[in-house]
Design a protein around this motif. Structure first.
Motif, PDB file in Angstrom:
ATOM      1  N   PRO A 146       0.844  -1.195   0.000  1.00 49.25           N
ATOM      2  CA  PRO A 146       0.000   0.000   0.000  1.00 49.25           C
ATOM      3  C   PRO A 146       0.883   1.249   0.000  1.00 49.25           C
ATOM      4  O   PRO A 146       1.976   1.257   0.540  1.00 49.25           O
ATOM      5  N   GLY A 147       0.397   2.275  -0.640  1.00 54.10           N
ATOM      6  CA  GLY A 147       1.137   3.535  -0.674  1.00 54.10           C
ATOM      7  C   GLY A 147       2.210   3.599  -1.740  1.00 54.10           C
ATOM      8  O   GLY A 147       2.984   4.559  -1.770  1.00 54.10           O
ATOM      9  N   TYR A 148       2.277   2.610  -2.612  1.00 52.15           N
ATOM     10  CA  TYR A 148       3.276   2.650  -3.685  1.00 52.15           C
ATOM     11  C   TYR A 148       3.083   3.913  -4.514  1.00 52.15           C
ATOM     12  O   TYR A 148       1.969   4.270  -4.871  1.00 52.15           O
ATOM     13  N   ASP A 149       4.189   4.579  -4.822  1.00 53.78           N
ATOM     14  CA  ASP A 149       4.147   5.814  -5.608  1.00 53.78           C
ATOM     15  C   ASP A 149       5.103   5.671  -6.790  1.00 53.78           C
ATOM     16  O   ASP A 149       6.321   5.636  -6.598  1.00 53.78           O
ATOM     17  N   PRO A 150       4.594   5.569  -8.016  1.00 57.44           N
ATOM     18  CA  PRO A 150       5.482   5.403  -9.161  1.00 57.44           C
ATOM     19  C   PRO A 150       6.429   6.586  -9.350  1.00 57.44           C
ATOM     20  O   PRO A 150       7.496   6.447  -9.937  1.00 57.44           O
ATOM     21  N   ALA A 151       6.067   7.759  -8.842  1.00 56.70           N
ATOM     22  CA  ALA A 151       6.959   8.919  -8.964  1.00 56.70           C
ATOM     23  C   ALA A 151       8.250   8.692  -8.179  1.00 56.70           C
ATOM     24  O   ALA A 151       9.313   9.169  -8.589  1.00 56.70           O
ATOM     25  N   VAL A 152       8.178   7.953  -7.075  1.00 55.86           N
ATOM     26  CA  VAL A 152       9.390   7.633  -6.313  1.00 55.86           C
ATOM     27  C   VAL A 152      10.286   6.719  -7.143  1.00 55.86           C
ATOM     28  O   VAL A 152      11.502   6.898  -7.181  1.00 55.86           O
ATOM     29  N   THR A 153       9.698   5.750  -7.811  1.00 48.75           N
ATOM     30  CA  THR A 153      10.469   4.874  -8.695  1.00 48.75           C
ATOM     31  C   THR A 153      11.099   5.687  -9.817  1.00 48.75           C
ATOM     32  O   THR A 153      12.273   5.499 -10.155  1.00 48.75           O
ATOM     33  N   ALA A 154      10.344   6.615 -10.391  1.00 44.82           N
ATOM     34  CA  ALA A 154      10.874   7.469 -11.455  1.00 44.82           C
ATOM     35  C   ALA A 154      12.042   8.306 -10.952  1.00 44.82           C
ATOM     36  O   ALA A 154      13.045   8.481 -11.660  1.00 44.82           O
ATOM     37  N   GLU A 155      11.930   8.820  -9.746  1.00 43.29           N
ATOM     38  CA  GLU A 155      13.010   9.642  -9.167  1.00 43.29           C
ATOM     39  C   GLU A 155      14.292   8.816  -9.041  1.00 43.29           C
ATOM     40  O   GLU A 155      15.376   9.280  -9.390  1.00 43.29           O
ATOM     41  N   THR A 156      14.171   7.600  -8.558  1.00 37.99           N
ATOM     42  CA  THR A 156      15.332   6.716  -8.432  1.00 37.99           C
ATOM     43  C   THR A 156      15.931   6.427  -9.806  1.00 37.99           C
ATOM     44  O   THR A 156      17.156   6.463  -9.984  1.00 37.99           O
ATOM     45  N   MET A 157      15.077   6.151 -10.770  1.00 40.03           N
ATOM     46  CA  MET A 157      15.559   5.879 -12.126  1.00 40.03           C
ATOM     47  C   MET A 157      16.276   7.102 -12.694  1.00 40.03           C
ATOM     48  O   MET A 157      17.333   6.984 -13.306  1.00 40.03           O
ATOM     49  N   ARG A 158      15.700   8.278 -12.493  1.00 42.25           N
ATOM     50  CA  ARG A 158      16.297   9.510 -13.020  1.00 42.25           C
ATOM     51  C   ARG A 158      17.701   9.711 -12.447  1.00 42.25           C
ATOM     52  O   ARG A 158      18.624  10.081 -13.158  1.00 42.25           O
ATOM     53  N   ARG A 159      17.866   9.468 -11.143  1.00 45.23           N
ATOM     54  CA  ARG A 159      19.187   9.627 -10.521  1.00 45.23           C
ATOM     55  C   ARG A 159      20.210   8.665 -11.106  1.00 45.23           C
ATOM     56  O   ARG A 159      21.404   8.937 -11.115  1.00 45.23           O
ATOM     57  N   ASN A 160      19.753   7.527 -11.601  1.00 44.31           N
ATOM     58  CA  ASN A 160      20.676   6.514 -12.127  1.00 44.31           C
ATOM     59  C   ASN A 160      20.866   6.575 -13.638  1.00 44.31           C
ATOM     60  O   ASN A 160      21.601   5.758 -14.195  1.00 44.31           O
ATOM     61  N   LEU A 161      20.199   7.518 -14.308  1.00 42.05           N
ATOM     62  CA  LEU A 161      20.396   7.681 -15.744  1.00 42.05           C
ATOM     63  C   LEU A 161      21.796   8.216 -16.013  1.00 42.05           C
ATOM     64  O   LEU A 161      22.311   9.040 -15.231  1.00 42.05           O
ATOM     65  N   PRO A 162      22.396   7.812 -17.115  1.00 41.85           N
ATOM     66  CA  PRO A 162      23.702   8.378 -17.455  1.00 41.85           C
ATOM     67  C   PRO A 162      23.565   9.888 -17.695  1.00 41.85           C
ATOM     68  O   PRO A 162      22.532  10.350 -18.193  1.00 41.85           O
ATOM     69  N   ALA A 163      24.566  10.600 -17.337  1.00 42.22           N
ATOM     70  CA  ALA A 163      24.559  12.063 -17.539  1.00 42.22           C
ATOM     71  C   ALA A 163      24.536  12.357 -19.036  1.00 42.22           C
ATOM     72  O   ALA A 163      25.206  11.697 -19.819  1.00 42.22           O
ATOM     73  N   ALA A 164      23.735  13.343 -19.417  1.00 42.63           N
ATOM     74  CA  ALA A 164      23.662  13.751 -20.824  1.00 42.63           C
ATOM     75  C   ALA A 164      24.944  14.486 -21.180  1.00 42.63           C
ATOM     76  O   ALA A 164      25.479  15.277 -20.404  1.00 42.63           O
ATOM     77  N   SER A 165      25.431  14.205 -22.382  1.00 39.98           N
ATOM     78  CA  SER A 165      26.666  14.909 -22.797  1.00 39.98           C
ATOM     79  C   SER A 165      26.388  15.989 -23.804  1.00 39.98           C
ATOM     80  O   SER A 165      25.361  16.168 -24.327  1.00 39.98           O
TER      81      SER A 165
END
Length: 116
Positions: A97-116
């Motif tokens: 209960p209380g799962y928030d996909p935005a939290v998952t997105a935030e974690t994914m965003r932090r782990n994306l490779p830096a744009a060059s």
């Protein structure tokens, strides 16, 4: 967290074994708290191709789902289905209960490779 047994079934071949499987499956689920959520319903395909139907069974947790699938009672009746209906089956853990996909997105965003 709940867990689910999900089967994607197709190409059923009507046979007395299927009737027997259906008559006996609930007794294999009961000791593990399993209950059907979806069974034998038609599907409305919105993306891609989905031949066949889906079955979803809910369990209190992953341990119960595994114990049911591996139980002697279920293993005894499983061939009644697999000999007459093609498909794939998986066990998957649900979310709490209380799962928030935005939290998952935030974690994914932090782990994306830096744009060059």
């Amino acid at each position: 967290m709940p867990a689910y047994a999900i089967a994607h079934l197709h190409n059923p071949r009507p046979h007395p074994d299927i009737v027997e499987y259906l008559e006996r499956i609930q007794a294999t689920l009961d000791p593990f708290g399993g209950r059907f959520l979806v069974h034998g319903a038609g599907v409305e395909v919105r993306e891609g191709v989905w031949p066949g139907t889906i079955v979803i069974i809910e369990f209190p947790g992953t341990a119960e789902a595994r114990a049911w699938y591996e139980s002697p009672a279920y293993q005894e009746i499983l061939p009644l289905r697999t000999r007459n209906i093609d498909g794939a089956a998986i066990l998957v853990e649900g979310i709490g209960p209380g799962y928030d996909p935005a939290v998952t997105a935030e974690t994914m965003r932090r782990n994306l490779p830096a744009a060059s």
